[in-house]
Design an enzyme around this catalytic site. Sequence first.
Site, PDB file in Angstrom:
ATOM      1  N   ASP A   1    -127.754  49.471   1.718  1.00 13.76           N
ATOM      2  CA  ASP A   1    -128.932  50.187   1.201  1.00 13.76           C
ATOM      3  C   ASP A   1    -129.285  51.382   2.092  1.00 13.76           C
ATOM      4  OD1 ASP A   1    -129.928  48.779   3.412  1.00 13.76           O
ATOM      5  OD2 ASP A   1    -131.545  47.785   2.318  1.00 13.76           O
ATOM      6  N   GLU A   2    -128.753  51.405   3.328  1.00 15.06           N
ATOM      7  CA  GLU A   2    -129.113  52.489   4.251  1.00 15.06           C
ATOM      8  C   GLU A   2    -128.628  53.858   3.777  1.00 15.06           C
ATOM      9  OE1 GLU A   2    -128.743  51.865   8.406  1.00 15.06           O
ATOM     10  OE2 GLU A   2    -129.352  49.773   8.279  1.00 15.06           O
TER      11      GLU A   2
ATOM     12  N   LYS B   1    -121.115  55.464   5.968  1.00 14.51           N
ATOM     13  CA  LYS B   1    -121.020  54.566   4.804  1.00 14.51           C
ATOM     14  C   LYS B   1    -121.177  55.375   3.516  1.00 14.51           C
ATOM     15  CE  LYS B   1    -120.646  50.605   4.788  1.00 14.51           C
ATOM     16  NZ  LYS B   1    -119.456  49.690   4.860  1.00 14.51           N
TER      17      LYS B   1
END
Length: 337
Positions: A126-127, A154
């Site tokens: 979710d970051e 990511k």
Amino acid sequence: MKDIIITGGAGFIGSNLVRAAIEHFTDRRIVNFDKLTYAGNLENLAGLEKHPRYCFIKGDVAEPEDVARAFAGDVEGVMHLAAESHVDRSIHDASPFIKSNVLGTQVLLDAARLKKIHKFVHVSTDEVYGSLGTNGKFTETTPLAANSPYSASKAGSDLLVRAAFHTHKFPGCITRCSNNYGPYQFPEKLVPLLISNALENKPIPVYGDGKNVRDWLFVEDHCAALMRVYESGAPGEVYNIGGDNELENLTLVRTVLRMLGRPESLITFVKDRPGHDRRYAIDASKIRRELNWEPAHKFEDAIRKTIDWYQANPPWWRRVKSGEYREYYEKQYGRAM
Ligand code: NAD
Ligand code: DAU
């Protein structure tokens, strides 16, 4: 027998997933491909070494020759978890994050595409969506706005998986999960650091004002969601995974201290993480609706189970907290801690 490759299978989520996958996919061989960095630990998989449907291959996802060894068998699909995963380390030095998370994902995609695999589950976070204010939740269409070198790496890897789908019709799915907790988590992360320090009556470092919010999910629920996406996720789709369980860091710390019977005087406020994201919250309605997944564990039960595991396994976390970890701890928190 067909292979499912799990990259990063010696880490926290990966080792929980390897165990769950062996149980769940009873006619598949589970190939654990892992570089064994500081965070990879084969002790996490003790007892599985001789399992007839388990195989470990040591290698680096960023090295094509290593990856080719993992793809030597009859590979059905991949669940890709291998990554540098700690935000604070990415602030000290971003380069391993770029190599493993970005380059490593592309090397893996290239090998998987040549092999014409059926499914590739890219395990993201979710970051990548950045930070929320007091209201709202991340949905799958929230724009990417990564704030740390870790989350930027990511987000880069997510875009490579997206590009492989759009360009080559590659059967990739992307999952974005909130904060996990559970057994075998490396004690650089808040929950295992908190539990193990409390057990040793050592200070608990809390960044800033302790009011940052995370959405906590038990690792076994995350693994169940990943297997559901592997089996039924639609190629090209993104699935958010979360526990609907938002907690301020201080609330989490106080809860665990109370459960352990340790005093709040152990809480020590330390310098904030640079660029510290204030709040994460996941809207997981898509995976609930389309893939019929929901968390099976309540927070109160699963955090108890987690605490019990660390209480029962001090040799595991004591060994992990020696060696390279000590050097990192001093660099991150200073000698005073
Ligand atoms: P971890 O740090 O505990 O484990 C990572 C594993 O990957 C280790 O076994 C390590 O040896 C291996 N690895 C690292 N670089 C590698 C490389 N170049 N080649 C092969 N193996 C390599 O991480 P984790 O917390 O288990 O996270 C696993 C995945 O899930 C990561 O991709 C992370 O971004 C993602 N994720 C984690 C969380 C969380 O709360 N922990 C939440 C959402 C998503
Ligand atoms: O949201 C998913 C992400 O969760 C994953 O992608 C990452 O791999 C994983 O590490 C985790 O990232 P966080 O930065 O949220 O987790 P961490 O355990 O490092 O920190 C949780 C919160 O606690 C965060 O607000 C920072 C704070 N913290 C952390 C540590 C290590 C402290 O206050 N003190 C600490 O000592």
